[in-house]
Motif scaffolding. Structure first.
Motif, PDB file in Angstrom:
ATOM      1  N   GLU A   1       9.363   0.711  -8.348  1.00  0.00           N
ATOM      2  CA  GLU A   1       9.401  -0.825  -9.444  1.00  0.00           C
ATOM      3  C   GLU A   1       9.526  -2.294  -9.128  1.00  0.00           C
ATOM      4  O   GLU A   1       9.274  -3.363  -9.506  1.00  0.00           O
ATOM      5  N   ARG A   2      10.456  -2.552  -8.060  1.00  0.00           N
ATOM      6  CA  ARG A   2      11.046  -3.672  -7.589  1.00  0.00           C
ATOM      7  C   ARG A   2       9.924  -3.872  -6.683  1.00  0.00           C
ATOM      8  O   ARG A   2       9.431  -5.415  -7.024  1.00  0.00           O
TER       9      ARG A   2
ATOM     10  N   GLY B   1      -3.123  -9.026  -5.178  1.00  0.00           N
ATOM     11  CA  GLY B   1      -3.028 -10.710  -6.181  1.00  0.00           C
ATOM     12  C   GLY B   1      -1.415 -11.124  -5.167  1.00  0.00           C
ATOM     13  O   GLY B   1      -1.245 -12.668  -5.572  1.00  0.00           O
ATOM     14  N   THR B   2      -0.781 -10.573  -4.218  1.00  0.00           N
ATOM     15  CA  THR B   2       0.389 -11.111  -3.588  1.00  0.00           C
ATOM     16  C   THR B   2      -0.073 -12.254  -2.984  1.00  0.00           C
ATOM     17  O   THR B   2       0.959 -13.337  -2.284  1.00  0.00           O
ATOM     18  N   ALA B   3      -1.090 -12.441  -2.540  1.00  0.00           N
ATOM     19  CA  ALA B   3      -0.923 -13.885  -0.930  1.00  0.00           C
ATOM     20  C   ALA B   3      -1.073 -14.719  -2.624  1.00  0.00           C
ATOM     21  O   ALA B   3      -0.870 -15.805  -1.810  1.00  0.00           O
ATOM     22  N   MET B   4      -1.489 -14.497  -3.555  1.00  0.00           N
ATOM     23  CA  MET B   4      -0.799 -15.825  -4.700  1.00  0.00           C
ATOM     24  C   MET B   4      -0.128 -16.894  -4.830  1.00  0.00           C
ATOM     25  O   MET B   4       0.511 -17.521  -4.936  1.00  0.00           O
TER      26      MET B   4
ATOM     27  N   ILE C   1       4.200  -7.670  -7.342  1.00  0.00           N
ATOM     28  CA  ILE C   1       2.522  -7.969  -7.301  1.00  0.00           C
ATOM     29  C   ILE C   1       2.378  -8.206  -8.727  1.00  0.00           C
ATOM     30  O   ILE C   1       2.667  -7.296  -9.643  1.00  0.00           O
ATOM     31  N   PRO C   2       0.769  -9.445  -7.992  1.00  0.00           N
ATOM     32  CA  PRO C   2       0.112  -9.378  -9.927  1.00  0.00           C
ATOM     33  C   PRO C   2      -0.349  -8.449 -10.498  1.00  0.00           C
ATOM     34  O   PRO C   2      -0.069  -8.623 -12.238  1.00  0.00           O
ATOM     35  N   LEU C   3      -0.949  -7.678  -9.618  1.00  0.00           N
ATOM     36  CA  LEU C   3      -1.291  -6.700  -9.991  1.00  0.00           C
ATOM     37  C   LEU C   3      -0.921  -4.883 -10.737  1.00  0.00           C
ATOM     38  O   LEU C   3      -1.409  -4.110 -11.465  1.00  0.00           O
TER      39      LEU C   3
ATOM     40  N   MET D   1       0.979  -1.768  -0.126  1.00  0.00           N
ATOM     41  CA  MET D   1       0.527  -0.535  -0.010  1.00  0.00           C
ATOM     42  C   MET D   1       0.786   1.124   0.023  1.00  0.00           C
ATOM     43  O   MET D   1       2.049   1.363   0.886  1.00  0.00           O
ATOM     44  N   ARG D   2       0.497   2.157  -0.614  1.00  0.00           N
ATOM     45  CA  ARG D   2       1.284   3.720  -0.999  1.00  0.00           C
ATOM     46  C   ARG D   2       0.723   4.120   0.444  1.00  0.00           C
ATOM     47  O   ARG D   2      -0.252   4.998   0.105  1.00  0.00           O
ATOM     48  N   THR D   3       1.716   4.287   1.358  1.00  0.00           N
ATOM     49  CA  THR D   3       1.154   4.767   2.851  1.00  0.00           C
ATOM     50  C   THR D   3       2.272   5.102   3.527  1.00  0.00           C
ATOM     51  O   THR D   3       3.092   4.556   2.793  1.00  0.00           O
TER      52      THR D   3
END
Length: 64
Positions: free
Chosen positions: A17-18, A59-62, A23-25, A1-3
């Motif tokens: 970028e890394r 999607g990172t949980a995938m 992240i799949p999305l 999350m961008r926080t």
């Protein structure tokens, strides 16, 4: 999350970028990405819902 808490993941183009590559999305989540879930949980639409774990992760949980 961008926080602010996760600023180290996106404060430089290389770090962002890394992070996005994992992240799949392919983009960092924004706080607004929670709005739909929060609205649902605060509404009568979720009145019969109990004990659920909702993962909002792009999607990172995938890939775990």
């Amino acid at each position: 999350m961008r926080t602010d808490f996760a600023r180290v993941l996106w404060d430089t183009p290389e770090a962002e970028e890394r992070a996005k590559s994992q992240i799949p999305l392919r983009h960092l989540g924004e706080p607004e990405d929670f709005a739909g879930v929060v609205t649902f949980l605060a509404s009568d639409a979720s009145r019969y819902m109990t004990g659920q774990a909702l993962t909002i992760c792009g999607g990172t949980a995938m890939w775990s």
